[in-house]
Design a protein around this motif. Structure first.
Motif, PDB file in Angstrom:
ATOM      1  N   VAL A  46       0.813  -1.236   0.203  1.00 20.48           N
ATOM      2  CA  VAL A  46      -0.062  -0.076  -0.062  1.00 20.48           C
ATOM      3  C   VAL A  46       0.996   1.221   0.107  1.00 20.48           C
ATOM      4  O   VAL A  46       0.782   2.297  -0.742  1.00 20.48           O
ATOM      5  N   TYR A  47       1.844   1.323   0.863  1.00 18.78           N
ATOM      6  CA  TYR A  47       2.643   2.440   1.016  1.00 18.78           C
ATOM      7  C   TYR A  47       3.676   2.802  -0.191  1.00 18.78           C
ATOM      8  O   TYR A  47       3.683   3.860  -0.738  1.00 18.78           O
ATOM      9  N   ASN A  48       4.066   1.776  -0.618  1.00 26.51           N
ATOM     10  CA  ASN A  48       4.655   1.784  -2.141  1.00 26.51           C
ATOM     11  C   ASN A  48       4.064   2.313  -3.093  1.00 26.51           C
ATOM     12  O   ASN A  48       4.272   3.074  -3.987  1.00 26.51           O
ATOM     13  N   THR A  49       2.500   1.563  -3.363  1.00 26.97           N
ATOM     14  CA  THR A  49       1.851   2.109  -4.372  1.00 26.97           C
ATOM     15  C   THR A  49       1.449   3.357  -4.271  1.00 26.97           C
ATOM     16  O   THR A  49       1.106   4.202  -5.390  1.00 26.97           O
ATOM     17  N   ALA A  50       1.163   3.971  -2.931  1.00 30.57           N
ATOM     18  CA  ALA A  50       1.007   5.418  -2.696  1.00 30.57           C
ATOM     19  C   ALA A  50       2.161   6.271  -2.990  1.00 30.57           C
ATOM     20  O   ALA A  50       2.059   7.541  -2.843  1.00 30.57           O
ATOM     21  N   GLY A  51       3.383   5.905  -3.435  1.00 32.38           N
ATOM     22  CA  GLY A  51       4.447   6.801  -3.392  1.00 32.38           C
ATOM     23  C   GLY A  51       4.886   7.230  -2.104  1.00 32.38           C
ATOM     24  O   GLY A  51       5.664   8.254  -1.901  1.00 32.38           O
ATOM     25  N   ALA A  52       4.313   6.748  -0.822  1.00 33.42           N
ATOM     26  CA  ALA A  52       4.961   7.185   0.341  1.00 33.42           C
ATOM     27  C   ALA A  52       6.418   6.591   0.859  1.00 33.42           C
ATOM     28  O   ALA A  52       6.849   7.209   1.595  1.00 33.42           O
ATOM     29  N   LEU A  53       6.774   5.723   0.042  1.00 36.63           N
ATOM     30  CA  LEU A  53       8.086   5.429   0.565  1.00 36.63           C
ATOM     31  C   LEU A  53       9.340   6.002  -0.272  1.00 36.63           C
ATOM     32  O   LEU A  53      10.186   5.481  -0.984  1.00 36.63           O
TER      33      LEU A  53
END
Length: 473
Positions: free
Chosen positions: A285-292
């Motif tokens: 989820v966080y990778n998909t959201a560009g949060a990482l």
């Protein structure tokens, strides 16, 4: 009542059938016993609200003849629930039984006999050997939240004794058996409706249960059930979805949860097993959201460190940077390029992350000029812990490997940047990650639930949390 504390955990819905759970929850006999203790106080208060209507009539009493009587202002003085048990019925549900209970009442009496003689006084009624048995059904309402109802109830009054005080109380003693029976019947008829009302009154509280818990601006976690609860002789086991989603967008990850089961531990009231699927769904989820991703500038480097993020420092290692971009500051962008992979082994949690480090020179007009892109492979260890009602963590860097992805300043030895970038990861990236991980994400919870005596074990492919609980008023 104790059921409002435990039943929502037994009825987290709607169900998503046909998939393995990401989270398993087990309520043990110790937990049920705690719930029973809480419940007895609530039921006791409910029984104190019994309203006994006035009783009046006439009875022939020899040798006086017809006696008109009335019993009024009857109030519950005390309720005692001496024995109670909460039993699991395998494959069915829960049965509550109460025995050797008592109810004490106080009231007033009045009589009229021989047409002109009137008298009055008070009386005490002791109802003993009261038994109550009820079964509770758990289902979902139209909103997908749990709803409960009493599907069966039986109440019986074993004995009653009445004592009259004052005046012509001897008259009542002549027909007290008749009055005893009338009062017992009145009480007995009210007990089960009150129990049913007590169960129904849980439903407004159950409607506050939210099966989707917000984590932060990017993610939420779903705790809907994937199968009905499993009731055994010793526990209630719940299989929850336990999956992270981007807020407002439920996209399934390219992997599925594997089946797992909790070990037969009974020392705590509650056990929560969080699978590696749950944590990997968070990474997705966080990778998909560009949060990482993280931009790193010089002001994020502690002042006591000898290197600075500028073209002078990097120029010592890559001379062409200092020649082409003299006197400029440098900005780094660290980001993942695919989903991090989390693994759980006994007493060991590791994360493998693949990313890139892009370096930019910051021009006077704030334009970013790319210098190079490095491929970054990292491995970190994770220390998990429970903070309040959240599962949190902290990472430490195990190793880091750099390779050249692309250079905009000609060839250079990537190994020369190892020490600087290793330090950047340790003093900037890791602390930033830990600040976020320390916030944790919500565990399955209900109301004002406080965890106590919490222990955490990392096992093969899942984390086991054993805890006692306390419900705060």
């Amino acid at each position: 009542m104790f059921l409002c504390f435990w039943l929502p955990l037994v009825a987290l819905i709607p169900m998503t059938l046909g998939t393995n759970p990401g989270v398993e929850v087990r309520l043990t006999e110790k937990g049920l016993e705690y719930g029973r203790q809480l419940g007895m106080a609530s039921i006791q208060q409910k029984l104190k609200t019994i309203k006994v209507p006035d009783i009046s009539g006439s009875q022939k009493v020899s040798p006086i003849g017809k006696v008109q009587y009335s019993l009024s202002n009857m109030q519950i003085v005390d309720v005692g629930l001496q024995k109670s048990a909460l039993d699991l019925v395998p494959g069915t549900g829960v049965r509550l039984s109460i025995g050797n209970a008592f109810i004490h009442l106080h009231g007033n009496w009045r009589v009229k006999y021989m047409k002109i003689i009137k008298d009055s006084g008070s009386f005490d009624l002791n109802v003993n050997d009261l038994t109550i048995a009820t079964s509770i059904a758990i289902k979902s309402d139209e909103t997908g939240r749990p709803a409960v109802s009493s599907v069966s109830c039986a109440a019986a009054v074993g004995s009653a004794s009445i004592k009259f005080h004052g005046g012509a109380s001897w008259l009542y003693n002549l027909f007290k058996d008749f009055i005893d029976k009338a009062l017992r019947n009145t009480l007995q008829k009210q007990i089960c409706p009150l129990v049913a009302d007590a169960v129904s009154e849980l439903n407004p509280q159950l409607k506050t249960l939210n099966v989707v818990a917000k984590v932060d601006q990017y993610a939420e976690i779903e705790y809907s059930m994937v199968s009905p609860p499993t009731v055994s002789n010793s526990s209630i086991d719940l299989s929850l979805k336990g999956e992270f989603y981007n807020i407002g967008k439920h996209q399934e990850p390219p992997f599925s949860p594997a089946a797992f089961s909790l070990p037969p531990q009974i020392n705590n009231m509650l056990y929560i097993g969080v699978s590696v699927f749950t944590t990997n769904s968070a990474a997705f989820v966080y990778n998909t959201a560009g949060a990482l991703s993280l931009y790193i500038t010089d002001d994020m480097i502690p002042h006591e460190f000898c290197f600075r993020l500028n073209t002078k420092t990097f120029g010592f290692l890559i001379p062409q940077i200092a020649k082409r971009f003299p006197g400029l500051m440098i900005k780094l962008l660290v980001k993942t390029v695919k989903n991090p992979v989390i693994t759980f082994e006994p007493n060991n949690v590791t994360v493998q992350a693949t990313g890139t480090v892009t370096a930019y020179a910051i021009q006077a007009n704030t334009t970013l000029s790319p210098l190079f892109v490095l491929n970054l492979e990292t491995s970190v260890s994770v220390q998990l812990f429970v903070r309040e009602m959240r599962l949190a963590g902290a990472v430490t860097l195990n190793k880091m490997t750099l390779t050249l992805g692309k250079s905009y300043v000609g060839e250079f030895q990537v190994k020369s940047l190892d020490s600087i970038l290793h330090m950047v990861l340790k003093v900037v990236v890791i602390p930033t990650v830990n600040d976020q991980l320390a916030k944790g994400y919500p565990l399955p919870t209900l109301g004002k639930m406080k965890l106590m005596n919490t222990q955490l074990q990392v096992l093969k492919d899942y984390v086991l949390i054993g805890t006692d609980v306390q419900f705060m008023g």
